[in-house]
Design a protein around this motif. Structure first.
Motif, PDB file in Angstrom:
ATOM      1  N   SER A 234       2.372 -24.766 -29.465  1.00 39.50           N
ATOM      2  CA  SER A 234       1.789 -24.792 -28.118  1.00 39.50           C
ATOM      3  C   SER A 234       2.595 -25.670 -27.177  1.00 39.50           C
ATOM      4  N   TYR A 235       3.237 -26.710 -27.727  1.00 43.33           N
ATOM      5  CA  TYR A 235       3.975 -27.644 -26.878  1.00 43.33           C
ATOM      6  C   TYR A 235       5.488 -27.462 -26.923  1.00 43.33           C
ATOM      7  N   THR A 236       6.029 -26.949 -28.036  1.00 40.08           N
ATOM      8  CA  THR A 236       7.491 -26.873 -28.164  1.00 40.08           C
ATOM      9  C   THR A 236       8.048 -25.491 -27.858  1.00 40.08           C
ATOM     10  N   ILE A 261      16.532 -15.832 -32.717  1.00 34.84           N
ATOM     11  CA  ILE A 261      16.159 -17.229 -32.457  1.00 34.84           C
ATOM     12  C   ILE A 261      15.261 -17.794 -33.553  1.00 34.84           C
ATOM     13  N   ALA A 262      14.926 -16.971 -34.547  1.00 37.00           N
ATOM     14  CA  ALA A 262      14.031 -17.403 -35.619  1.00 37.00           C
ATOM     15  C   ALA A 262      14.323 -16.598 -36.874  1.00 37.00           C
ATOM     16  N   SER A 263      13.688 -16.983 -37.955  1.00 41.90           N
ATOM     17  CA  SER A 263      13.828 -16.245 -39.213  1.00 41.90           C
ATOM     18  C   SER A 263      13.293 -14.820 -39.063  1.00 41.90           C
ATOM     19  N   GLY A 374      13.058 -27.775 -26.969  1.00 45.52           N
ATOM     20  CA  GLY A 374      12.420 -27.522 -28.256  1.00 45.52           C
ATOM     21  C   GLY A 374      12.422 -28.699 -29.206  1.00 45.52           C
ATOM     22  N   ASN A 375      12.847 -29.883 -28.755  1.00 46.70           N
ATOM     23  CA  ASN A 375      12.875 -31.049 -29.633  1.00 46.70           C
ATOM     24  C   ASN A 375      11.474 -31.630 -29.817  1.00 46.70           C
ATOM     25  N   PHE A 376      11.212 -32.151 -31.000  1.00 48.03           N
ATOM     26  CA  PHE A 376       9.903 -32.742 -31.286  1.00 48.03           C
ATOM     27  C   PHE A 376      10.054 -33.871 -32.302  1.00 48.03           C
ATOM     28  N   ALA A 377       9.070 -34.755 -32.313  1.00 46.48           N
ATOM     29  CA  ALA A 377       8.945 -35.801 -33.331  1.00 46.48           C
ATOM     30  C   ALA A 377       7.453 -36.009 -33.552  1.00 46.48           C
ATOM     31  N   ASN A 402      14.173 -29.783 -34.131  1.00 47.65           N
ATOM     32  CA  ASN A 402      14.155 -28.794 -33.068  1.00 47.65           C
ATOM     33  C   ASN A 402      13.373 -27.578 -33.541  1.00 47.65           C
ATOM     34  N   VAL A 403      12.477 -27.072 -32.694  1.00 45.92           N
ATOM     35  CA  VAL A 403      11.585 -26.007 -33.138  1.00 45.92           C
ATOM     36  C   VAL A 403      12.347 -24.737 -33.502  1.00 45.92           C
TER      37      VAL A 403
END
Length: 441
Positions: A234-236, A261-263, A374-377, A402-403
């Motif tokens: 929802s946030y990334t 951009i994804a698997s 797309g960065n998160f912690a 990174n998401v």
């Protein structure tokens, strides 16, 4: 409503009137006792008018025609004070609408007593299954809403429907161990809420949490549950699909339509008509027909979502993703029901194949992620250590990254799907990711 539109055309070049009538029933539990039961209802009308490119907005807590006329006049005064929006094109035209699913009218007059009964049953079951557990919190709710959107271009859409939800938060105490809050929930378009299932799943996690396992720095497979997935994405990720961000050049997905951009195991789309959708709406907040919009298909990015304003600025068409904020009256780009397509095997099967890894039930700190890149912690809590195919106990650890890199590590998706009625409404399975770096605490 037609008479009100004609009245408003004396003040505006274009006019939109949106009327929302709602009824909300809820009951809450705190520390094993029912703490509140209530029924609330009311009406909100939003006026959005444009005159010579100047926008006027007004919001009133009424659907009375005379009050609406007064609001139209107030919006006209506001428009005169506002600057001209040089990007403005027009309000939307009518479209081809799908047939709305028949609402469950059993929700329309639901009583708080029904929810109180379910909460009392949930408390009783939880205490029977684990005397050391306390129902620290919980809530049951039923909402019913009627929406009528009309504009001066001929849009005239009426919809009604409702949904129900139920959740509990358990905290266990055994010896010196106090578990974190363990949530579980159910949400659907009827009152057959799965109280037994909510309690069983929550109690199982509390039992796991009695055994505390120290985490460490390592690279391991992790399985994310629905709450963790919805919170993180929802946030990334999801903001990056907004057409507004494309126009403003704040999305990392610009120029990447058709790229991986994804698997390949991941297919994600927005679909208000999915069988598990809580709100199968035929039109968005400004009367544009809704539809299924594929975001990622087998790992490939398929496109952005749009409301009427930003679509016309960009020279494309709205995807039916204009959502109204009833506090401000404005329209923004948002989702109806984000669906992550499910797989074929069970969560139990995925856990059984892990020699060492973690099942993550929730993330803390996802709201501070950066959707621009797309960065998160985040902190994984509650999380559960898996060894030799079995859950051994609870852990807490940090995950940063990174998401998009994370999504490319997805290896399998469960057949179970859960409807998340919180944050962005999402229908999601459990997802296994390989070789995720974690920092122990």
């Amino acid at each position: 409503m037609e008479n009100l539109i004609r009245f408003g055309e004396k003040f505006f070049d274009e006019l939109e009137i949106a009327v929302y009538r709602s009824r909300d029933v809820s009951a809450s539990v705190e520390l094993n006792e029912i703490s509140m039961a209530s029924t609330r209802g009311g009406a909100v009308t939003v006026i959005r008018g444009i005159n010579e490119g100047r926008l006027g907005l007004a919001i009133i807590d009424s659907d009375d025609p005379e009050r609406i006329k007064e609001a139209i006049e107030q919006a006209a005064k506001m428009a005169k004070l506002n600057g001209r929006d040089e990007k403005w094109v027009s309000l939307p035209e009518p479209g081809a609408y799908k047939e709305a699913p028949k609402p469950n009218y059993g929700l329309k007059e639901a009583s708080p007593d029904i929810l109180v009964e379910k909460l009392v049953r949930g408390i009783k079951l939880a205490r029977e299954k684990d005397p050391n557990a306390v129902v620290a919190g919980g809530e049951g709710g039923v909402s019913w809403e009627k929406r009528h959107v009309v504009n001066s271009h001929g849009v005239d859409v009426f919809q009604e429907g409702g949904a129900a939800f139920f959740f509990l938060e358990l905290v266990g105490r055994k010896g010196d161990v106090v578990t974190p809050g363990i949530f579980d929930f159910d949400a659907r378009r009827d009152l057959n809420l799965d109280v037994d299932g909510v309690v069983d799943r929550a109690v199982q996690r509390v039992r796991w949490a009695y055994n505390v396992e120290k985490s460490r720095n390592e690279e391991v497979p992790i399985i994310l549950g629905p709450w963790a997935i919805a919170g993180l994405l929802s946030y990334t990720l999801l903001p990056a699909f907004s057409g507004e961000r494309l126009v403003k050049e704040t999305t990392p997905l610009a120029g990447k339509v058709g790229e991986k951009i994804a698997s390949e195991v991941l297919t994600i789309y927005d679909d208000p008509f999915h069988p598990l959708s809580l709100e199968p709406t035929v039109a968005d907040g400004e009367g544009v027909p809704t539809r299924k919009n594929v975001l990622i298909e087998n790992g490939t990015f398929r496109g952005f979502v749009w409301d009427n304003y930003w679509a016309k600025v960009n020279g494309t068409e709205s995807t039916g993703n204009g959502k109204r904020d009833l506090k401000s009256g404005g329209i923004g780009i948002d989702f109806h029901n984000v669906v992550i397509e499910n797989g074929k095997r069970s969560l139990e099967d995925l856990i059984a194949e892990i020699d060492r890894g973690y099942f993550v039930d929730g993330f803390q700190g996802a709201h501070s992620s950066n959707p621009d890149n797309g960065n998160f912690a985040v902190t994984a809590n509650p999380a559960f250590l898996i060894e030799d195919g079995e859950v051994k106990g609870a852990s807490v650890f940090l995950v940063a990254g990174n998401v998009y890199e994370l999504l490319n590590r997805a290896s399998e998706i469960t057949r179970e799907q859960t409807v998340m009625p919180f944050m962005t409404t999402m229908t999601t399975p459990f997802i296994k990711f390989e070789n995720v770096k974690i920092a122990g605490k």
